[in-house]
Each structure stands twice: as C-alpha cells, then as structure tokens.
Design a protein around this motif. Sequence first.
Motif, PDB file in Angstrom:
ATOM      1  N   SER A   1       0.423  -1.488  -0.635  1.00  0.00           N
ATOM      2  CA  SER A   1       0.251   0.148   0.113  1.00  0.00           C
ATOM      3  C   SER A   1       0.432   1.272   0.225  1.00  0.00           C
ATOM      4  O   SER A   1       2.124   1.023   0.162  1.00  0.00           O
TER       5      SER A   1
ATOM      6  N   ARG B   1      -2.536   6.520  -2.836  1.00  0.00           N
ATOM      7  CA  ARG B   1      -2.258   5.470  -3.936  1.00  0.00           C
ATOM      8  C   ARG B   1      -2.887   5.714  -5.249  1.00  0.00           C
ATOM      9  O   ARG B   1      -3.953   6.309  -5.294  1.00  0.00           O
TER      10      ARG B   1
ATOM     11  N   ASP C   1      -9.115  -4.508   7.926  1.00  0.00           N
ATOM     12  CA  ASP C   1      -8.240  -5.496   6.903  1.00  0.00           C
ATOM     13  C   ASP C   1      -8.422  -7.168   8.028  1.00  0.00           C
ATOM     14  O   ASP C   1      -8.507  -7.744   9.306  1.00  0.00           O
TER      15      ASP C   1
ATOM     16  N   ASN D   1      -7.429  -2.625  -4.787  1.00  0.00           N
ATOM     17  CA  ASN D   1      -6.979  -3.507  -4.758  1.00  0.00           C
ATOM     18  C   ASN D   1      -6.726  -4.423  -3.810  1.00  0.00           C
ATOM     19  O   ASN D   1      -5.641  -5.052  -3.099  1.00  0.00           O
TER      20      ASN D   1
END
Length: 257
Positions: free
Chosen positions: A68, A72, A130, A201
Amino acid sequence: MDYNKFMEEFFKMTKLDLTNYKESQMKRRIDTNIKRYDCKNYVEYLNILKNDKKALEEFMSYLTINVSEFFRNPTQWDVLEKEIISKFLPIKRTINVWSAACSTGDEPYSLAMLLLKYFSADKIKILATDIDLDILKQAKAGIYPDKQVINLPSQFKSKYFKQNKDKFIIDNSIKKCVDFKQHNLLSDPYPKNMDLIVCRNVLIYFTEKAKSDIYNKFSQSLSDDGVLFVGSTEQIITAAQYNLQPSKVFFYKKIKK
Ligand SMILES: C[S@@+](CC[C@H](N)C(=O)[O-])C[C@H]1O[C@@H](n2cnc3c(N)ncnc32)[C@H](O)[C@@H]1O
C-alpha cells in the motif's frame, strides 16, 4: 486429494475459505509451493502447512498481499477531494468513512488528512479494517518507509509527519481519526450508514461470485447518496445490479430507493 479437498482441509485449519479466491491464481501458487517444498501432491503440502508455522505464514501472506502507499494513484484522490468530498460539505452530522482492506493504514490516514482540510476532527469517523491482525498492528504504529510516502503532498508531509532517518512517523492528530478493527470481507457482518467506502486493490483476488456478494453488501452498507471508491483495475461492469450508479471513473454512488 483434489483441489476441493485441499480447500476443505485448509478451511478447517485456518477458517479462510479459498473457494472465494480465483482458482487459477491460487492453484498456480500452490503448485509453485508444492515444488519448492519438494512435495508430491496436495496432501504432502497440507502436512507442511499444518506442521511448519513459517510455511503457513508465508502462504497466508500471499493471500493477504499488503502493498500500500499514501494517496495511491494520486489523480483518483484528486477526484475524491474535488468531486466527492466537496459534496459532503453540507452534511452537518459526523461523516462516516470505511477503508476496507486497509493494509498498513496508508489509505485511512490519507483519508483523514484530506477530510481534515474540510471538517473538524470531531466530525470525522474513519473505520479501517483488514483481515490481517499483524498488518493492523503496523497500521496502528503508523511508521512508514519513504517508498510509501512518495505521493504524499508536501503540505501533509510537513504538517502530519516527523522524520526519523528514513522513516516517517504519523502524527497522533491523524491517528485519532481512525479506528482499526479486524474484519473479513468474505464472512463478517458489514457496518451500516457509511457515507464513503474505500475498498481498493483487494477484490482482484476474489471470484466473480465473491465480488458480487461483496458489492451487494457494500451497497447495503452505504447511506443514501453514499459513495464507493474502488481500485484502478476494479471497475464494476454491472453497477446498477447492486443499486450503484457510476459517478466518476472508479466512484459509484448509491441509488436512492
Ligand atoms: C494490496 S492491499 C490493499 C491496501 C489498500 N487498500 C491499497 O489499495 O493501497 C490488500 C489488503 O487486503 C487484505 N485482505 C485480503 N483478503 C481479505 C479479506 N478476505 N478481508 C479483508 N481484507 C482482506 C490484505 O490483508 C491486504 O492488507
């Protein structure tokens, strides 16, 4: 043992359901590992995974590729600032944002810096999730190598970071805007009333069926007029099916019922 049995046994061991991950990609990696560990078949490789903690960690980290960086794809963050966040300005209550699959925290912290340009900290609530607990620990620590801050606008770098040799340490004022939690996009319940969901992503690794389930859940998770921001290779072809409407490229707005 065939691939289905391998997935079954792997699920018993880790509670991670490989049927949601693209089969060709997964099989290629497993075949590479089978050769690397000098195994003859899935059974022998499973035994390695059961008995060798490092081998299991290595395979898990393949599934959770953590790359990451701050801001981005910067042009997409420009669109986020100018076209999306500016539309939130009339909202008087707290702005609810979810950074799903946030990895090392670059994405939720980027969101916090951007939102602080327009809102006071008490009006910003960023949930960052996450599946990977180790990565969440790193995210909470907020210390980054220079390659991850390459796209960070200089005014943010000077305002919100301290530099120690080649490491950049994020300020507490940014950390305070973000609440990190473990969450599996494939199996955990989704939060509600999100004004903005950023999920980038990660869906590339999943099957069409898994992605479709996730888009449905994201749509239900969004507030009216809420926006979903996806990754550069993750455009949604049939957005209307999920009650989403393409807004700008990589941004989808929830259609009011
Ligand atoms: C490549 S990183 C993306 C980070 C960030 N969103 C970005 O675009 O820079 C992918 C992240 O997805 C997480 N991930 C993989 N499978 C997941 C799952 N089933 N649920 C939630 N997160 C998952 C990984 O742990 C990893 O941190």
